[in-house]
Design an enzyme around this catalytic site. Structure first.
Site, PDB file in Angstrom:
ATOM      1  N   HIS A 393       1.001  -0.808  -0.272  1.00  0.00           N
ATOM      2  CA  HIS A 393      -0.282  -0.278  -0.404  1.00  0.00           C
ATOM      3  C   HIS A 393       0.788   1.471  -0.078  1.00  0.00           C
ATOM      4  O   HIS A 393       0.449   2.583  -0.278  1.00  0.00           O
ATOM      5  CB  HIS A 393      -1.100  -0.045   1.361  1.00  0.00           C
ATOM      6  N   ASP A 427      -3.074  -9.979  -2.986  1.00  0.00           N
ATOM      7  CA  ASP A 427      -3.321 -10.386  -1.791  1.00  0.00           C
ATOM      8  C   ASP A 427      -4.988  -9.531  -1.478  1.00  0.00           C
ATOM      9  O   ASP A 427      -5.046  -9.263  -2.363  1.00  0.00           O
ATOM     10  CB  ASP A 427      -2.758  -8.317  -0.932  1.00  0.00           C
ATOM     11  N   HIS A 429      -6.141  -6.875  -0.658  1.00  0.00           N
ATOM     12  CA  HIS A 429      -6.359  -5.397  -0.674  1.00  0.00           C
ATOM     13  C   HIS A 429      -5.941  -5.580  -2.287  1.00  0.00           C
ATOM     14  O   HIS A 429      -4.691  -5.586  -2.303  1.00  0.00           O
ATOM     15  CB  HIS A 429      -5.646  -4.865   0.392  1.00  0.00           C
ATOM     16  N   ASP A 516      -5.214 -12.799   3.388  1.00  0.00           N
ATOM     17  CA  ASP A 516      -5.966 -12.259   3.585  1.00  0.00           C
ATOM     18  C   ASP A 516      -7.216 -12.682   2.915  1.00  0.00           C
ATOM     19  O   ASP A 516      -8.281 -11.679   2.929  1.00  0.00           O
ATOM     20  CB  ASP A 516      -5.749 -10.863   4.150  1.00  0.00           C
TER      21      ASP A 516
HETATM   22  N1  Q9C Z   1      -8.751   2.287   9.282  1.00  0.00           N
HETATM   23  C1  Q9C Z   1      -2.697  -5.238   3.721  1.00  0.00           C
HETATM   24  O1  Q9C Z   1      -3.212  -6.790   4.146  1.00  0.00           O
HETATM   25  N2  Q9C Z   1      -7.902  -1.163   7.025  1.00  0.00           N
HETATM   26  N3  Q9C Z   1      -3.578  -4.153   4.518  1.00  0.00           N
HETATM   27  C2  Q9C Z   1      -8.903  -0.356   6.102  1.00  0.00           C
HETATM   28  C3  Q9C Z   1      -9.277   2.842   7.780  1.00  0.00           C
HETATM   29  C4  Q9C Z   1      -7.141  -1.584   6.347  1.00  0.00           C
HETATM   30  C5  Q9C Z   1      -4.613  -4.219   5.194  1.00  0.00           C
HETATM   31  C6  Q9C Z   1      -8.978   0.287   8.145  1.00  0.00           C
HETATM   32  C7  Q9C Z   1      -6.394  -2.507   5.719  1.00  0.00           C
HETATM   33  C8  Q9C Z   1      -5.295  -2.530   5.249  1.00  0.00           C
HETATM   34  C9  Q9C Z   1      -0.888  -5.475   3.769  1.00  0.00           C
HETATM   35 ZN    ZN Z   2      -4.132  -6.830   2.130  1.00  0.00          ZN
END
Ligand code: Q9C
Ligand code: ZN
Length: 577
Positions: A393, A427, A429, A516
């Protein structure tokens, strides 16, 4: 790509296949000795039954086609080795494979603390080798060894024909990196052991005694060079490396990054869970992470951004996190003056706090990815970077989504300096960071399969229409999928991503992996079973491209364990170790 490795355990089904291929090459190269090849499995199966140990060293493509082999005997009592056979497939003659195999053999002998490597070569003199074709062949062989500084021992009766039909050979000696001369008694002990092995069944005691007694010079004399006369044409003799397995890079430094917020999913236990389950698979050589300079980070990230993370983290009191407060998104030209307030300028979300150790952990994670990438450049077919914190990210000048520096992009950029590189992000996301970093580049393809940004983090990118910009147009592909996606649907889409990769014909593949995607992840909404990862593994391995796997997300410990085992099982069912 060719790798060189030992076949140590003949019991594995894979070893049977490789030995069968070796027998093929054997009969192609030594038709008159074809029945000797049948003994290889037995020699391997009982490495300690004789007074020597037998090792089969093979070169093979990453799909398991054996291209050459060396059969090495090591006599532990007298600390010497004997290269019984070395051969490559006829089609590969002259391609340098023989040299690579020979150097691997030397490296292996060195590992055994061998005091010297002996080799028999059919004499390159017409009075001993009558057949013109055979003579030409032995001259070629002798030239090959002379390049490595090896020459036949002279002034002995070693070449006396023996057996039915009679065979004859010169004996060559490679001192391995010892700079010592070969003493008469050393040579006699070696010759005794070698002849007993070679001709114990055809030659009598008398013959062996005669040959041994013919060694009168002390130290032993070598024939003057015949083929390689100038110093420049002598090869730099190196110790080759034998590929034992896939590389795994991890670092203990990740534990310093412990975000003490309630319900923070990205926690140190994730790494332990992965290591606990994949190390016993026996597929990996663990490679310690090396330290890389900041330059590799600056190659993909903005200097002000890197400085910000470094400065703010090192200035923080331990235990007091910085969360973004205000996001000046409407004025991207206006960076707030106050350092903690700048977090909102550089960060995309409210789930990636800065702690004193975040910067150091992020640096260590980059080191892990870079070390694993170097393993790929060193010729390993598959390398796993067990990174934490994750990275995909993190954009050129933005952090977020538990990520600080983009490990996969940093590694991919370094690989791209050596060949066409594709990044596949699986992943859950969308890998907005990796997409951003390579968005205008045609030399690095980025492909991502992920939860649709309408329903999933990061919400603002990962849509199907994002295909790159300027020179990078046509080099970014997104495959968003809806919540509750099941195996069949996922794999169909995954196949489309694979088609993109294949079309690009990369030299290197970087895979950002997040467990995930599995059902039950607290941050993901797919309904995928563990089996999907086994299929993904098989599919990736079948691409037959040197592959760097970079760990991204996955926050359900049970899924991390089961998912990683399935992935590497899938890979190793195609790409054997
Ligand atoms: N407050 C990876 O899997 N959640 N990142 C959003 C905002 C973020 C996941 C919550 C999830 C990020 C590398
Ligand atoms: Zn992720």
């Amino acid at each position: 790509m060719i790798r060189i490795r030992c076949i140590t355990s003949p019991a594995l089904p894979i070893a049977r296949d490789r030995v069968t291929q070796v027998e093929d090459i054997f009969s192609e190269n030594f038709p008159i000795l074809a029945d000797y090849a049948d003994r290889i499995p037995e020699l391997l199966a009982n490495p300690f039954k004789q007074d020597y140990q037998t090792t089969l060293i093979i070169s093979e493509t990453s799909l398991g086609r054996v291209t050459g082999f060396a059969l090495l005997l090591h006599f532990p009592d007298i600390h010497i080795s004997f290269l019984d056979f070395i051969a490559v497939r006829k089609k590969r003659w002259g391609g340098g494979l023989g040299g690579a195999l020979y150097e691997a053999v030397r490296g292996y002998c060195e590992g055994l603390s061998s005091q010297g490597l002996y080799i028999e070569v059919q004499p390159d003199d017409p009075d001993l080798t009558k057949d013109p074709a055979e003579l030409a062949q032995s001259r070629k062989r002798m030239r090959f060894y002379e390049q490595y500084g090896l020459r036949p021992i002279t002034g002995t009766a070693y070449h006396t024909p023996v057996g039915k039909p009679p065979t004859t050979a010169y004996l060559l000696f490679d001192p391995l990196n010892r700079r010592t001369i070969l003493s008469r008694s050393e040579a006699q002990n070696a010759v005794k052991a070698i002849l007993k092995h070679r001709f114990g069944h055809v030659a009598d005691e008398h013959y062996i005694r005669c040959v041994i007694q013919s060694f009168t010079d002390d130290p032993v004399r070598f024939r003057p060079p015949r083929y390689v006369k100038t110093a420049e044409s002598v090869k730099e003799v190196t110790m080759g490396h034998i590929q034992k397995s896939f590389a795994l890079v991890a670092s203990q430094k990740h534990v310093i990054h412990h975000v003490r917020s309630r319900g923070y999913f990205e926690r140190p236990a994730r790494v332990g869970a992965l290591l606990d389950t994949i190390l016993p698979l026996g597929l990996f050589t663990v490679v310690p992470a090396k330290r890389f300079s900041e330059k590799v980070i600056l190659a993909v990230h903005d200097r002000h951004f890197v400085n910000y993370l470094k400065t703010v983290c090192t200035k923080l009191d331990t235990g007091r996190p910085v969360y973004p407060d205000t996001f000046p998104i409407r004025r991207p030209d206006r960076r707030p003056r106050d350092l903690p307030v700048q977090a909102g300028y550089y960060c995309i979300d409210s789930c990636t706090p800065l702690y004193r150790n975040a910067y150091f952990a992020a640096r260590a994670s980059v080191d892990v990815a870079m070390t694993a990438a170097e393993e790929i450049l060193a010729g390993v077919p598959l390398s796993y970077a067990l990174c934490r914190p994750p990275g995909h990210h993190a954009e050129r000048k933005v952090y977020g989504g538990f990520c600080y520096f983009n490990n996969a992009a940093i590694a991919a950029h370094q690989l791209s300096l050596h060949g066409r590189t594709a990044v596949l992000d699986i992943d859950f996301h969308h890998g907005n960071g990796t997409q951003d970093i390579f968005y205008t580049r045609p030399d690095v393809l980025t492909v991502s399969v992920h939860g649709h940004p309408d329903n999933a983090f990061p919400y603002f990118s990962g849509f199907a229409g994002e295909n790159g910009e300027a020179a990078g147009l046509g080099f970014n592909y997104n495959f968003p999928l809806p919540p509750n996606t099941i195996d069949t649907v996922y794999l169909k889409t995954f196949e489309k991503a694979v088609v993109c990769i294949k079309r690009f014909r990369p030299d290197f593949l970087v895979v950002s992996v997040g467990f995930d995607i599995l059902k039950g992840d607290p941050t993901g909404t797919f309904s995928l079973s563990v089996k999907v990862l086994e299929t993904i593994g098989q599919r990736l391995a079948r691409l037959n491209i040197p592959t760097l796997i970079v760990q991204e997300g996955g926050y359900n410990l049970r899924n991390l364990k089961r998912g990683s085992v399935a992935l590497f099982r899938g890979i190793s069912s195609v790409l054997s170790v």
